[in-house]
Structures are given as structure tokens and as C-alpha cells.
Design an enzyme around this catalytic site. Structure first.
Site, PDB file in Angstrom:
ATOM      1  N   ASN A   4       7.641 -17.379 -10.018  1.00 46.86           N
ATOM      2  CA  ASN A   4       7.736 -16.915  -8.631  1.00 46.86           C
ATOM      3  C   ASN A   4       8.826 -17.735  -7.947  1.00 46.86           C
ATOM      4  O   ASN A   4       8.579 -18.867  -7.538  1.00 46.86           O
ATOM      5  CB  ASN A   4       6.366 -17.125  -7.944  1.00 46.86           C
ATOM      6  CG  ASN A   4       6.404 -16.742  -6.477  1.00 46.86           C
ATOM      7  OD1 ASN A   4       7.356 -16.122  -6.009  1.00 46.86           O
ATOM      8  ND2 ASN A   4       5.353 -17.127  -5.742  1.00 46.86           N
ATOM      9  N   HIS A  17      -0.100 -13.217  -1.899  1.00 50.20           N
ATOM     10  CA  HIS A  17       0.237 -14.643  -1.966  1.00 50.20           C
ATOM     11  C   HIS A  17      -0.096 -15.303  -0.624  1.00 50.20           C
ATOM     12  O   HIS A  17       0.104 -14.716   0.436  1.00 50.20           O
ATOM     13  CB  HIS A  17       1.722 -14.813  -2.305  1.00 50.20           C
ATOM     14  CG  HIS A  17       2.056 -16.213  -2.693  1.00 50.20           C
ATOM     15  ND1 HIS A  17       2.189 -17.225  -1.771  1.00 50.20           N
ATOM     16  CD2 HIS A  17       2.230 -16.788  -3.905  1.00 50.20           C
ATOM     17  CE1 HIS A  17       2.445 -18.358  -2.407  1.00 50.20           C
ATOM     18  NE2 HIS A  17       2.479 -18.119  -3.712  1.00 50.20           N
ATOM     19  N   GLY A  38       7.949 -23.718  -7.814  1.00 46.90           N
ATOM     20  CA  GLY A  38       9.042 -24.707  -7.847  1.00 46.90           C
ATOM     21  C   GLY A  38       9.582 -25.003  -9.244  1.00 46.90           C
ATOM     22  O   GLY A  38      10.805 -24.995  -9.454  1.00 46.90           O
ATOM     23  N   GLU A  73      -5.225 -19.403  -7.262  1.00 48.52           N
ATOM     24  CA  GLU A  73      -4.200 -20.268  -6.695  1.00 48.52           C
ATOM     25  C   GLU A  73      -4.763 -20.962  -5.457  1.00 48.52           C
ATOM     26  O   GLU A  73      -4.658 -20.424  -4.343  1.00 48.52           O
ATOM     27  CB  GLU A  73      -2.957 -19.426  -6.364  1.00 48.52           C
ATOM     28  CG  GLU A  73      -1.767 -20.286  -6.061  1.00 48.52           C
ATOM     29  CD  GLU A  73      -0.440 -19.553  -6.162  1.00 48.52           C
ATOM     30  OE1 GLU A  73       0.356 -19.851  -7.052  1.00 48.52           O
ATOM     31  OE2 GLU A  73      -0.199 -18.681  -5.320  1.00 48.52           O
TER      32      GLU A  73
HETATM   33  P1  PGA Z   1       4.276 -23.912  -6.900  1.00 45.76           P
HETATM   34  O1  PGA Z   1       4.094 -22.451  -6.342  1.00 45.76           O
HETATM   35  O2  PGA Z   1       4.249 -23.841  -8.399  1.00 45.76           O
HETATM   36  O3  PGA Z   1       5.633 -24.358  -6.388  1.00 45.76           O
HETATM   37  O4  PGA Z   1       3.173 -24.737  -6.349  1.00 45.76           O
HETATM   38  C1  PGA Z   1       3.217 -21.563  -6.956  1.00 45.76           C
HETATM   39  C2  PGA Z   1       3.094 -20.321  -6.105  1.00 45.76           C
HETATM   40  O5  PGA Z   1       2.983 -20.452  -4.892  1.00 45.76           O
HETATM   41  O6  PGA Z   1       3.093 -19.199  -6.639  1.00 45.76           O
END
Ligand code: PGA
Length: 273
Positions: A27, A115, A257, A184
Site C-alpha cells: 500500500n 482503510h 512504509g 490492521e
Molecule cells: P504501515 O502501513 O505498514 O506503514 O504501518 C500499513 C497500512 O496502513 O496499510
């Protein structure tokens, strides 16, 4: 007749094989700045992943929609493209929005929905999310549905069961196997610069998976729940991926990230395999 049966068995085997592959979804959020950087990132990742590794997991890039076409054009076998969002109406006077037909026409196989950043910055509601899922299903695009609690409280997984049940209630039984859930927890998502300092344990993510499966059992029965993949998302990197996908038994990961750094993302794919 025998031929037909063996073809059917073959089809089932293929489906099971696809479902057993780990799903690794990048993502990119609102990154990178230019189309050439987006293309570079895809090419850099692909060249380090062998054919054998490509068969073990399904790797999906979800770039900003403006880069989907150029990323899709660079894709090699074993890699796929997805969208980060879609609008809940199919066509019309909705300035700035993107429809399911549009992303389908760019070969998107997946689309992220629900999300937490969209809920926070664009006030997306569960009804919006359900409408989006239904539209995606009509177009044969797999919805990648994010669920998770806002805050790390002593009462773990606060509200997650409700989120999952509300969505499941609205989706016809015959379509449930097309859904992909991502646990998540909002508190574990990185701020885009650095990962969250507190992360769930492998037991925590496993509990989340079991909770989502419990909701699925009510909807489609025990025998069918393994057809729904459940991923983890939130500050995943090459060091912690095994904790979630290995020990936590998740079917893959949604990676923000760390998916923007080719070397790190390559390491994650190799670890997952
Ligand atoms: P992150 O983001 O790996 O940077 O924490 C994950 C996401 O929000 O899909």
C-alpha cells in the site's frame, strides 16, 4: 464424463493452491512523487524475486491511482496491481472520484477498502465501505477490507467483531470467499516516517484471525472459512514479518512504509516465502 470430473478436480486444486499462497500487498499510500519513481520501484523489486518465489506468494502493488496504468505496464508474471480506493457509485457527476469499471479497465485485481486513513480523513462510514465492496464484487475485483481497533486498550480487539459482522451481513453468502480481510490495528500503523513503537504480539494477531473466523463460521459454516484470507497490517517490516505470518498464522500482509523501500520490500517477500 470422467474428463469433466478430472477438470473439475483440477480447478478445485488450482483454487486451493491460489488460496494457500501468501498474499503480500504493498500500500504505497500517497507516494512516490513521480511516475518514473513508481516504475523504478516495481522494476527494482521484480528483478530480485525469482520465478520460484513468485509462485509461493502473490505480490500486489497498490500505487496511487494516477500511477496504476504505468505500474501495470511494467508488471511481470507473479505480480499484480491493485487500487487503494474506489467510489461507491458506478458512473456520473462525482468530481475527482474513480469507479470500479475504471480500475478494472487498468487490470486491478484487488482494491483496498475501509482503510483507517480514509475513515479518518474522508469520514468514510461502514455503509460507504459496504457499497464499495458490493460494487467491487460485481466487477470481480477482490476487496481487501481493513478492520481493526482504534486504540490499544486492555479490552483487546475492541469493536472488531462488530465491524466484521456488519460487513458480512450485507454480503451474499456466495460472494464471501472473494473477500480478503486485513486485521490492521490503527494504533500499530506507522506515521509514514517511522514504524509504530508498540506492535501486537503474534498471539494478538492470531486472536484477531480467530475472531474474524468466528464471524465467518456464523455466516458460511466451519468448512468454508479457510477460503477467506486474513492478513495483518501495521508497521510490517523484514524483521517482524515472520512474527505475524509465521507465528501469528496470518495469510499474508498489507505493507505501507516498508513497501516503498525496494530493498526492504524484497527482504519481506523473501522472508514470507
Ligand atoms: P504501515 O502501513 O505498514 O506503514 O504501518 C500499513 C497500512 O496502513 O496499510
Amino acid at each position: 464424463m470422467g474428463d469433466l470430473i478430472s477438470k473439475g478436480v483440477e480447478k478445485d486444486k488450482n483454487l486451493m493452491f491460489l488460496k494457500m499462497r501468501k498474499l503480500v500487498i504493498a500500500n504505497w499510500k500517497m507516494n512516490p512523487n513521480t511516475e518514473s519513481e513508481a516504475e523504478r520501484l516495481v522494476l527494482d523489486v521484480q528483478k530480485e524475486i525469482s520465478l520460484e518465489e513468485r509462485q509461493k506468494s502473490e505480490i500486489v502493488f497498490c500505487p496511487p491511482s494516477i500511477f496504476i496504468k504505468s505500474v501495470a505496464e511494467k508488471l511481470e508474471g507473479g505480480f499484480f496491481v491493485g487500487a487503494q480506493n474506489v467510489f461507491y457509485e458506478s458512473l456520473g457527476t462525482f468530481t475527482g472520484e474513480i469507479s470500479a469499471d475504471m480500475i478494472k479497465s487498468l487490470n486491478c485485481k484487488y482494491c483496498i477498502v475501509g482503510h483507517s486513513e480514509r475513515k479518518k480523513h474522508f469520514n468514510e462510514t461502514v455503509d460507504d465501505i459496504i457499497a464499495k465492496i458490493l460494487l467491487l464484487l460485481k466487477k470481480d475485483i477482490y476487496p481487501v477490507i481493513c478492520v481493526g481497533e482504534e486504540k490499544k486498550l486492555t479490552k483487546k480487539l475492541d469493536g472488531v467483531e462488530g465491524q466484521v459482522n456488519k460487513i458480512l451481513q450485507a454480503i451474499p453468502k456466495t460472494k464471501i470467499s472473494k473477500l480478503i480481510f486485513v486485521y490492521e490495528p490503527v494504533w500499530a500503523i506507522s506515521d509514514g516516517k517511522k514504524p509504530s513503537v508498540i506492535l501486537p504480539s503474534s498471539d494478538d494477531v492470531l486472536s484477531a484471525k480467530l475472531l474474524i473466523q468466528k464471524c465467518l463460521v456464523k455466516k458460511i459454516g466451519r468448512n468454508k472459512i479457510s477460503s477467506v484470507q486474513i492478513l495483518y497490517g501495521g508497521s510490517v517490516n523484514a524483521e517482524n514479518i515472520c512474527k505475524f505470518v509465521g507465528d501469528g498464522l496470518m495469510d499474508g500482509a498489507l505493507i505501507g512504509g516498508a513497501s516503498l523501500k525496494a530493498k526492504e520490500f524484497i527482504k519481506i517477500i523473501k522472508q514470507i516465502n
